[in-house]
Motif scaffolding. Structure first.
Motif: not given
Length: 415
Positions: A306-313, A336-340
């Motif tokens: 997820l960090e590499m996908a630009g989603r550290p949040d 990456e879209t936020g889906e669980e």
């Protein structure tokens, strides 16, 4: 108050065990397989002797309320701290005694100071009496020692160690902070003397104790976990970089056809090894440890993905949830879209063309119910270079399942 949650990196812990064994073997010529043999015994067994001698000198059973304020209880505690029996290994180095740098540096100097003031003597002895006679909540007792002595962590922890050695342990913060860091435990104790921090420290030791048991050690006590941390910090150098190379998960592009030559497992075929019967209890512990290693590797891999996908949040929200077996999965993550994303982790071994793993009925039901359910297959979970392959749970069919165990339900009636 519930115990704080402490996460230990099982694969990193295993690598540290290997390093410590190598260091002990190099230093003593004997491998590290027990805390009651070889160098670990020679170095660390004094802690039990110090505790036994300290409790003997305290003689709590002989205390009476009439002694409170006399100074006798304080003098007994001083004697239980200042243990140095000539020509033996029974010397207390679990707290700063003042021998090296003078009396003003001794951690228990507040006990000496209290003897010069009758009012302080009485209140201090009331606190000590109430703790050892279990007349005060332990968190209040801990704060009471801070009020009398200041935040002298090694002294207060040692008193609690004398009180209940099976539950509490001594501490030297700088050494243990380094040891915890070497095992991936994000806990700091230096300059953080409090009941809450002490509970977190004890939880970390219990986690180390559990890991030692699962990794093959027997009859492990809390003070053995304490000794492991101490030896690790003293004998093993921290290395730059990671000991474990966390891989990115690789998707299984093609799930092969269901084999037609499968046979149900014969429950008797693996009852013996070349050396005799299988130790099922030991094997169970090994399986749990391997599973914990695989779980942590998958957890770290998800954070990295997820960090590499630009989603550290989203990476910050990845969580291991395996302690709640009812959920039917081990890790809650995200796309990456936020889906669980729900991840069931399986430790596997063998070749690259076919893998098998156990699946519970609850995991199978959850797999069919949740659309974003994944299986993460971790190989080499106890090595420095593990691998992860994954596939979506919806790709698994009943045709891939082979029954290996049965539940026999036999109704009967009394005559």
């Amino acid at each position: 108050m519930p115990s704080p949650e402490v996460n230990l990196s099982y694969p990193l812990f295993h690598q540290r065990c290997l390093q410590l064994n190598e260091a002990i073997l190099k230093k003593s010529g004997q491998p590290f397989f027990s805390f009651e043999e070889g160098l670990p015994r020679d170095w660390e067994n004094y802690k039990k002797k110090v505790c036994e001698e300290g409790r003997k000198r305290l003689a709590v059973d002989e205390w009476t309320e009439d002694e409170i304020g006399s100074g006798q209880i304080i003098r007994r505690l001083i004697a239980a701290i200042e243990i140095d029996i000539p020509n033996t290994d029974t010397t207390n180095n679990l707290i700063e005694s003042g021998k090296r740098y003078g009396e003003q540096t001794r951690s228990h100097r507040s006990l000496y100071e209290a003897l010069h003031d009758p009012g302080v003597t009485r209140s201090y002895e009331q606190l000590i009496y109430d703790l050892f006679k279990e007349k005060i909540p332990r968190d209040r007792a801990f704060q009471g020692f801070i009020d009398h002595a200041g935040k002298i962590y090694d002294y207060i922890a040692y008193v609690f160690f004398l009180y209940r050695p099976e539950r509490y342990a001594p501490i030297k913060t700088t050494h243990f902070d380094r040891a915890f860091s070497m095992m991936g435990i994000p806990l700091k104790t230096a300059r953080k003397c409090s009941w809450e921090n002490y509970q977190a420290y004890l939880a970390a030791l219990r986690e180390v104790k559990k890991a030692l048991e699962l990794d093959g050690f027997v009859d492990v006590s809390l003070i053995h976990a304490h000794s492991f941390c101490w030896m690790l910090e003293h004998l093993v150098k921290e290395t730059s970089g990671d000991l474990i190379s966390i891989p990115l998960p690789e998707e299984v592009k093609v799930l092969g056809p269901v084999p037609t030559d499968r046979k149900n497992r014969d429950p008797d075929q693996n009852r013996r090894t070349p050396n005799g019967p299988i130790d099922y209890e030991a094997q169970h512990r090994k399986n749990i440890f391997l599973g914990r290693c695989a779980e942590y590797i998958a957890f770290r891999a998800e954070i990295r993905r997820l960090e590499m996908a630009g989603r550290p949040d989203l990476a910050e929200q990845v969580n291991i949830v395996s302690k709640n077996a009812a959920l039917g999965y081990d890790i809650k993550s995200y796309d990456e879209t936020g889906e669980e994303r729900y991840i069931e982790v399986k430790a596997i071994s063998g070749g690259n063309t076919r893998h098998s793993f156990y699946l519970t009925q609850n995991e199978w039901r959850t797999c069919t119910r949740l659309k974003n359910y994944y299986f993460y297959l971790v190989s080499g979970a106890k090595t420095s270079e593990p691998k992860i392959h994954f596939f979506k749970g919806s790709r698994l069919t009943e045709g891939h399942l082979t029954p290996s165990e049965y539940i026999a339900s036999i109704p009967y009636a009394r005559e």
